[in-house]
Design an enzyme around this catalytic site. Structure first.
Site, PDB file in Angstrom:
ATOM      1  N   LYS A   1      69.619-116.040  63.828  1.00 16.96           N
ATOM      2  CA  LYS A   1      68.177-116.047  64.111  1.00 16.96           C
ATOM      3  C   LYS A   1      67.746-114.739  64.767  1.00 16.96           C
ATOM      4  CE  LYS A   1      64.021-117.798  64.466  1.00 16.96           C
ATOM      5  NZ  LYS A   1      63.330-117.013  65.472  1.00 16.96           N
TER       6      LYS A   1
ATOM      7  N   GLU B   1      62.658-109.036  60.267  1.00 20.41           N
ATOM      8  CA  GLU B   1      61.210-109.256  60.188  1.00 20.41           C
ATOM      9  C   GLU B   1      60.449-108.158  60.928  1.00 20.41           C
ATOM     10  OE1 GLU B   1      58.619-113.199  60.745  1.00 20.41           O
ATOM     11  OE2 GLU B   1      59.433-112.439  62.623  1.00 20.41           O
TER      12      GLU B   1
END
Length: 348
Positions: free
Chosen positions: A195, A202
């Site tokens: 994550k 991102e």
């Protein structure tokens, strides 16, 4: 409930934007939900919101004190907790408060963006007491938390398998295959590690988007609507809806995954310039007050002159920009995936 044998209730710690949305989602799936937050107004807000939602199936019980919260779970043969609180000291404080009331067989899902080393420390400290701590990356923000996120659980494989049916039911589904967007990532802190890198990837993509937007607006003079039309339906389109939520999320240091990604890349000797540049430009973006002061000193300096381009040249520039942005996206993915591969090999 058929999704998780023996489970009728889940205990959620934290009723902020993520925890409250997950509470509503699990209630909608048919689970009874006990939720506790040290900030009573968060509980009040959630309960008021729940009154207006007719699709909830399970009971939603708000708790203002830890004692009542734990007591509400006493009769559950299998106790499952979900932590949705800020990483670091707040999470440590809550765990210390509940530690003596935890018992053999309890499973704790840590749904915050915690540093993977802290995840592994919790796992080691609780293992002797028979308590499983699973680090779960939750992707998609509070909107996805309400309707189904992408999940990356990591920890004891046996413990993850016990909760996987429930996570599969809760998670987002692939629109083409209808497969749940959840998979056992691996042991220890691997779920939170993946994550962390996901957020770093991102970040690189968002920085690229900002650069492309600046070129189109400041250099070509395109309006916001025209820029929207340029990006509409392209590979970049899915990123745009999340920009407002993401762009200053970590400036107050409540979100650490982005600079952790840069630090991990440097420590593991991974070349990750797209991810790193994204983080540094993000910090610069947060320094708005400083930039405004500098702008006052530069008021008399002539600004950039927009080039006079023919319609054909302008369209050609835009079409050249599309693959450049796409290539930068690919670079961010490649850098992140190499970081995961290097860490996986080193920690195996």
């Amino acid at each position: 409930m058929d999704a998780f044998e023996g489970l009728r209730r889940i205990g959620i710690v934290g009723a902020g934007s993520m925890g409250s949305m997950m509470a509503l989602a699990f209630s909608e799936l048919g689970l009874d939900v006990s939720i506790w937050d040290v900030k009573g107004s968060n509980i009040d807000s959630l309960l008021n919101k729940a009154k207006k939602i007719k699709s909830l199936k399970g009971c939603l019980d708000g708790n203002y004190e830890a004692e009542g919260f734990m007591k509400s779970l006493d009769q559950c043969p299998q106790r499952l907790f979900l932590f949705s609180i800020t990483h670091g000291s707040p999470a440590n404080s809550v765990l210390a408060q509940l530690h003596n009331q935890l018992r053999d067989g309890d499973i704790i899902l840590d749904g915050e963006n915690e540093h993977y080393c802290n995840t592994e420390r919790h796992q080691r400290n609780l293992k002797g007491k028979g308590i499983s701590w699973i680090g779960v990356g939750i992707s998609g923000g509070y909107q996805a938390a309400r309707h189904g996120p992408s999940l990356s659980p990591g920890g004891s494989e046996a413990s993850v398998k016990r909760v996987l049916p429930l996570l599969e039911k809760y998670s987002a589904k692939n629109p083409k295959s209808n497969r749940p967007c959840v998979e056992y990532i691996g042991p220890h802190g691997s779920g939170h590690y993946v994550k962390m890198v996901h957020n770093g990837i991102e970040n690189g993509m968002l920085s690229t988007m900002c650069g492309a937007w600046s070129l189109l607006n400041q250099c070509l003079g395109l309006t916001y609507n025209e820029i929207g039309n340029v990006f509409d339906g392209t590979a970049q389109d899915h990123v745009l809806s999340e920009v407002l939520d993401k762009v200053v999320q970590n400036f107050d240091d409540t979100e650490g995954t982005l600079y952790w990604s840069v630090m991990e890349a440097a420590q593991r000797h991974i070349v990750a310039p797209t991810i790193a540049a994204g983080q540094f430009l993000r910090v610069a973006s947060g320094n708005r007050a400083q930039r405004l002061e500098v702008a006052k000193c530069l008021e008399k300096v002539p600004g950039l002159k927009q080039p006079r381009l023919s319609e054909n040249d302008r369209n050609r520039f835009i079409e050249d920009l599309r693959p450049a942005v796409y290539a930068s996206f690919l670079c961010s993915y490649c850098q992140g995936l190499e970081l995961i591969a290097r860490a996986s090999a080193a920690e195996d």
